[in-house]
Design an enzyme around this catalytic site. Structure first.
Site, PDB file in Angstrom:
ATOM      1  N   GLU A  43       0.850  -1.201   0.000  1.00  0.00           N
ATOM      2  CA  GLU A  43       0.000   0.000   0.000  1.00  0.00           C
ATOM      3  C   GLU A  43       0.879   1.242   0.000  1.00  0.00           C
ATOM      4  O   GLU A  43       1.449   1.617   1.022  1.00  0.00           O
ATOM      5  CB  GLU A  43      -0.917  -0.010   1.230  1.00  0.00           C
ATOM      6  CG  GLU A  43      -1.923  -1.151   1.207  1.00  0.00           C
ATOM      7  CD  GLU A  43      -2.645  -1.328   2.535  1.00  0.00           C
ATOM      8  OE1 GLU A  43      -3.485  -0.471   2.857  1.00  0.00           O
ATOM      9  OE2 GLU A  43      -2.369  -2.301   3.252  1.00  0.00           O
ATOM     10  N   GLU A  54       6.132  -0.263   6.366  1.00  0.00           N
ATOM     11  CA  GLU A  54       4.658  -0.218   6.317  1.00  0.00           C
ATOM     12  C   GLU A  54       4.099  -0.381   4.899  1.00  0.00           C
ATOM     13  O   GLU A  54       2.992  -0.871   4.725  1.00  0.00           O
ATOM     14  CB  GLU A  54       4.139   1.110   6.892  1.00  0.00           C
ATOM     15  CG  GLU A  54       4.349   1.269   8.388  1.00  0.00           C
ATOM     16  CD  GLU A  54       3.483   0.315   9.214  1.00  0.00           C
ATOM     17  OE1 GLU A  54       2.375  -0.015   8.771  1.00  0.00           O
ATOM     18  OE2 GLU A  54       3.935  -0.101  10.295  1.00  0.00           O
ATOM     19  N   LYS A  97       0.422   4.245   2.597  1.00  0.00           N
ATOM     20  CA  LYS A  97       0.485   4.056   4.051  1.00  0.00           C
ATOM     21  C   LYS A  97       1.574   4.936   4.622  1.00  0.00           C
ATOM     22  O   LYS A  97       2.659   5.031   4.074  1.00  0.00           O
ATOM     23  CB  LYS A  97       0.785   2.587   4.392  1.00  0.00           C
ATOM     24  CG  LYS A  97      -0.454   1.825   4.746  1.00  0.00           C
ATOM     25  CD  LYS A  97      -0.158   0.570   5.553  1.00  0.00           C
ATOM     26  CE  LYS A  97      -0.789   0.668   6.926  1.00  0.00           C
ATOM     27  NZ  LYS A  97      -0.190  -0.225   7.898  1.00  0.00           N
TER      28      LYS A  97
END
Ligand code: NAG
Ligand code: NAG
Length: 347
Positions: free
Chosen positions: A318, A327, A321
């Site tokens: 993602e 992350e 993020k």
């Protein structure tokens, strides 16, 4: 049945037995491994394509962080079971002493899709010092009441998702307990879970435990690759070969000490990043996910043979993020739907 039909009591007993047996086997055929569908990317496939990707990979459970209608609709008839979040920012409005917001939320996002939904998660990783903390329990209660009014109270479990920082003394696992300082937050929530036979949802990251304490924790212990026992718990002689079991059992120990020895733990997130930090490689992440998937049906040393229902974080890398570089690298798939770790066996 026919041979018993001359005796109504035996026939009833046999029927009850069959009903019990059928529900037991349904329970055991429930998916043990789901995948979290995070949407914080600007390059992800459409919701419909994502549901299709779950199906074509045999992934039969999903965690969804907000009640995205396109996803809820695409899930209909897919057979995929859902863990559905009430997002953190929505929690305070559902906690109101006027229960109509919770009823509205349930009516809009749960009732039409009820056959897919297994859990409602009221807040993710909310800490006792966060502004939403005082809203978590009242929102859980309002959501449960709304489910009950729609005759869904027995079918859908209401819980909240915590991270493991609320557990202290997790080494050895049997010493695990909830932080006393936050017990005014945790104790009433645990009471709610135990009264309503809901599991506690816990996000378990051996990765972060490992990177923050590489002196005491070996990579093999964190990746399920230790050939033998790494930790023997001196209080009960249970043997641990992997850190995941040790972390889950520290939560079981904490629940028992908090008066909820029968409350189950569901792992609502776990994963290993492929890039962006220490030990964050494609090789380590692939090892983690493969070993985890093969392991969960065995249960933990404190709950042997009791499969650990587990949601892998996450479906995609993602790019939007925020936070540490790791992350943005937790996906099992790239945004273009390529599997990063080959074909994982979710069944
Ligand atoms: C919810 O809020 C908590 C605390 O502010 C935060 O740690 C967590 O990441 C949030 N979760 C989501 C899904 O936004
Ligand atoms: C327990 O919680 C308090 C308050 O949040 C915190 O200051 C303390 O460090 C925590 N204890 C441990 C061992 O994490």
């Amino acid at each position: 049945m026919a041979v018993l039909s001359n005796n109504p009591h035996k026939a009833i007993a046999a029927t009850l037995f069959i009903v019990a047996f059928v529900s037991l086997s349904l329970h055991f055929t429930d998916a043990q491994v789901g995948v979290c569908y995070g949407m914080l990317g600007d390059n992800l496939p459409t919701e419909k394509d994502v549901v299709h990707l779950y199906k074509s990979n045999g992934i039969r459970a999903m965690r969804l962080y907000s009640p995205n209608l396109a996803t809820l609709q695409a899930l209909q008839g897919s057979g995929i079971k859902l863990m559905l979040d009430v997002p953190n920012e929505t929690v305070p409005s559902l906690a109101s002493s006027d229960p109509s917001s919770a009823m509205q939320w349930v009516t809009t996002y749960v009732v039409p899709f009820a056959s897919s939904i297994k859990y409602i998660v009221v807040g993710n990783e909310i800490h006792p010092s966060d502004k939403q903390a005082s809203s978590v329990l009242p929102a859980m209660q309002n959501v449960l009441n709304a489910l009950k009014q729609n005759k869904l109270g027995d079918l859908i479990k209401v819980s909240t998702s915590i991270d493991t920082t609320l557990i202290v003394n997790s080494y050895p696992p049997s010493d695990g307990q909830f932080n006393d300082t936050s017990s005014s937050y945790t104790a009433p929530i645990i009471k709610f879970l135990s009264t309503n036979k809901s599991p506690l949802l816990v996000n378990v990251y051996t990765y972060f435990a490992y990177v923050s304490n590489q002196r005491d924790i070996s990579l093999n212990y964190a990746l399920f690759t230790s050939p033998g026992t790494v930790v023997t718990d001196p209080n009960n002689n249970k043997n641990y070969k992997n850190l995941f079991d040790a972390m889950v059992d520290s939560v079981y120990a904490a629940l028992a000490k908090a008066g909820a020895p029968n409350t189950a733990v569901v792992v609502s997130e776990t994963g290993w990043p492929s890039d962006g930090g220490d030990a964050a490689t494609v090789n380590n992440a692939g090892t983690y996910y493969r070993n985890l998937i093969n392991h969960v049906e065995q249960g933990t040393p404190l709950r042997p043979g009791q499969a650990i229902e587990t949601y892998l974080f996450a479906m995609f890398d993602e790019d939007k993020k925020i936070g540490a570089n790791t992350e943005r690298n937790f996906g099992l798939f790239t945004p273009t739907k390529h599997p990063k770790y080959g074909q994982l066996n979710f069944s």
